[in-house]
Each structure stands twice: as C-alpha cells, then as structure tokens.
Write a protein that holds these residues in place. Sequence first.
Motif, short mmCIF file in Angstrom:
data_model
loop_
_atom_site.label_atom_id
_atom_site.label_comp_id
_atom_site.label_asym_id
_atom_site.label_seq_id
_atom_site.Cartn_x
_atom_site.Cartn_y
_atom_site.Cartn_z
N UNK A 91 0.84 -1.19 0.00
CA UNK A 91 0.00 0.00 0.00
C UNK A 91 0.88 1.24 0.00
N UNK A 92 0.27 2.38 -0.35
CA UNK A 92 0.95 3.66 -0.36
C UNK A 92 -0.05 4.71 0.09
N UNK A 93 0.40 5.68 0.90
CA UNK A 93 -0.47 6.75 1.39
C UNK A 93 0.22 8.08 1.16
N UNK A 94 -0.58 9.17 1.12
CA UNK A 94 -0.03 10.50 0.92
C UNK A 94 -0.78 11.49 1.79
N UNK A 95 -0.05 12.46 2.41
CA UNK A 95 -0.69 13.44 3.27
C UNK A 95 -0.92 14.76 2.54
N UNK A 96 -1.44 15.75 3.24
CA UNK A 96 -1.80 17.03 2.62
C UNK A 96 -0.58 17.84 2.20
N UNK A 97 0.61 17.45 2.66
CA UNK A 97 1.85 18.13 2.26
C UNK A 97 2.63 17.35 1.22
N UNK A 98 2.00 16.35 0.61
CA UNK A 98 2.58 15.51 -0.44
C UNK A 98 3.71 14.61 0.07
N UNK A 99 3.76 14.34 1.39
CA UNK A 99 4.65 13.32 1.90
C UNK A 99 4.02 11.95 1.67
N UNK A 100 4.83 11.00 1.20
CA UNK A 100 4.37 9.62 0.97
C UNK A 100 4.69 8.75 2.17
N UNK A 101 3.88 7.69 2.37
CA UNK A 101 4.11 6.75 3.45
C UNK A 101 3.94 5.33 2.91
N UNK A 102 4.84 4.44 3.34
CA UNK A 102 4.80 3.06 2.87
C UNK A 102 5.29 2.15 3.98
N UNK A 103 4.77 0.93 4.03
CA UNK A 103 5.28 -0.07 4.97
C UNK A 103 6.42 -0.83 4.29
N UNK A 104 7.52 -0.96 4.99
CA UNK A 104 8.66 -1.73 4.52
C UNK A 104 9.06 -2.66 5.64
N UNK A 105 8.79 -3.96 5.47
CA UNK A 105 8.93 -4.93 6.55
C UNK A 105 8.13 -4.44 7.76
N UNK A 106 8.78 -4.28 8.93
CA UNK A 106 8.05 -3.91 10.14
C UNK A 106 8.12 -2.42 10.43
N UNK A 107 8.48 -1.60 9.42
CA UNK A 107 8.66 -0.17 9.65
C UNK A 107 7.68 0.65 8.81
N UNK A 108 7.39 1.86 9.31
CA UNK A 108 6.67 2.87 8.54
C UNK A 108 7.70 3.87 8.02
N UNK A 109 7.73 4.07 6.71
CA UNK A 109 8.71 4.96 6.09
C UNK A 109 8.00 6.18 5.50
N UNK A 110 8.59 7.35 5.66
CA UNK A 110 8.08 8.58 5.06
C UNK A 110 9.01 9.02 3.95
N UNK A 111 8.42 9.45 2.82
CA UNK A 111 9.19 9.93 1.68
C UNK A 111 8.77 11.37 1.41
N UNK A 112 9.65 12.31 1.65
CA UNK A 112 9.36 13.73 1.46
C UNK A 112 9.25 14.05 -0.04
#
Length: 357
Positions: free
Chosen positions: A251-272
């Motif tokens: 899955x992939x998610x995006x916030x109101x500031x266009x930061x992306x979020x993804x699950x990678x193994x057991x972590x939550x990663x943010x992509x600016x």
Amino acid sequence: MAANTSVKVPAGTTVTAPNGTIVTINGSSDTVITQAGAVVTVPASATGPANNVVTTGQASGSSLSTSPLTVTSLAGSATTNLQPVDGTGAAAIFWGGGHLAMDSSGNIILSDRGHLREVTQSGVVTTLTTQGSWDGVAIDPSGNVYGSGDVQLIASSPLTLGASLQEFSASGTYQQLFANWETSGTSSSVGFGGLVMDSKGALFLADEVNNRIVKFNVGSNTWAVFAGSGTSGNQDGVGTAATFTLSATPDLAIDSNDNLYVRSLDTVREIAPDGTVTTVASQLQTAGTIAVDKSGNIYAAGVQVIYRVASDGSVVSYPFTNTTDFITSLVTDASGNLYAGTRGIGAQIFKITFPND
C-alpha cells in the motif's frame, strides 16, 4: 493504576490498558488517557525527562486514548468471499484483498478481483467497470479514477508481460496509460502496488516487484524512479540511495503536504517531496497496509490490530477483534474516520472511529 491518578513518564514508556490497547510513547509532553487497572512500563533504556503524563482521569483535547474503537461493517459478507456481487450491506459480495481510495463525496472506490467498485456511506455497492484489471487505486479532484495492475501478455516466446496504468474517467470512459511502462518475463505481479496522486497531479506507485517508488507525470506521459534502489533493504536515504522491502500488493499513502508513506517490513517509512526517505516507526507486526489522515496521523494494520502513529512517533495499538479476516487495505476520509477492507473467511468494508476524534 488506580482510578483518577496520574504519573509522569519519559519517552519509551508503554501503557497497556485492560482492553488490550497499548500505547508506546515516543514523543514529549504527551498525555495518555487510560482506564483504571492499566499497567505502565518504563524500560531501563528510557533515560530522558519524565515530561509525559499518564492518567486515569477525564479525557480531553487530542490526548492519546486507550479507549476501544467504534467499528461498523458497511458492506460485505462475514462468511463469503466469491466473485463480486453488487448489493447493499451484507448482501454485497466482495472477493476482497484489493486497494481502497476515497472520493470527494465520501464514497469508497476499490479494486476487487480486477473490477472497479464503489461503496457509499449507506453500504450500497455497485460495480463501476470490469474493463482493465485494477489493483492500486487513486482519484483526482474531478473524480477520475486511476489504477495500477493492468498486466497483458506482450509475447509468449520468450514470455514477456507488460504493465500499464489505466484511467476510468468521471464520465465513464476507460483508457490505458503508460502502456507497457514496465515488463517482466517472470512475474505476473509486474506493475502491481498501491497508487496515490499528489496535489500537482502526479501519480506514485509502490512498485512491488522492484522494491521502489515510481513517479508518473500524466500530462507528459513520462515516468521515473522516485525513491528506492530496487534492492531489497530498509535503508533511509535520498531517492535511489534508499532501499525498501515491499510485501505482496504493498500500500501507499499521501498526506496534505505531499509526503508519501509506505510499509517496509516492520517499519513505517516517510518519503518527502524531495525524495528523502526516513523511518517514522518500527517494530510493528510485519509488512501490511497503510493510510494517513488530514492531521498527519498514520495508520497501519497487523493481525487483529490497528496501529495509529502520531507525528512524534508515538504509537497506539488498538485490538481489532471484529473479524478474524486479514486487513488488506486502509483509507481515511475528510473527517478522520478510517476504513478497512478485509479478506479471509469473508470479505468486508469496515468503518472505524477513534475515541478522541
């Protein structure tokens, strides 16, 4: 803890409520509202200032609450997952396991065994189109729906499969986009993964097969790798210096500031927006779905559990016992409600409200 008592604790403290909800405090100056009988655990490694409050008093403001979730089933069967059938509430049948998106009217748009379907807030389920083969789903402000996962046979000798994106317009027109942008001779999941659109109209795909995030510019019909080297790993960095390990149908998610979020193994990663990848939270149950709300709270799912990750990294772990089926996708609405798609014995869409919303 007894009723109507409070204690101050450092970051790293966990609070386990009698109902099974667990809060891991990773920030500072937080307040955790819990029930009498809760257990507060301060590990030896928590050496910072004790500036967080845990209380069994009255809840207020935006405190981290350990009260249980409010969950209702909008549509789908608790005991059946078969070829999709339209209907209302439990009369509707989902195959399950697809991705969810939310349109501007509060309707849930989802992929369901290649079909594109809609669920209203009243639980009315209709099939929008059976053209193409839908996996990840994203919606623009005009109501046009975009999807990943349209895989076709290009050649049989040697075997070559090509992936395209696709569009189902608000007026009901279907078309392919980025035809055969990615090819494979080994994987039928080429081009699969979660899909989101940013505020500028660019699409981003969590490219399952290649452990990377890909950016598509619809206007210019061009694409490029946005983050991830293609090598499996969990390394933070900028752009292709970072690594991801993406699970099946990530899955992939995006916030109101266009930061992306993804699950990678057991972590939550943010992509600016500049491609910088950082780790927000770790040590969750292994890879799964993710969503983010307008306040910046991040949601992730495990086995009969939903995690709510605050911007400071504090994690509330809520038991989700309304079904034994697996949560396969999450999405939020403009009011902060969370929606979960499931698959297992049955396949359902649940609406979830949090105690301090």
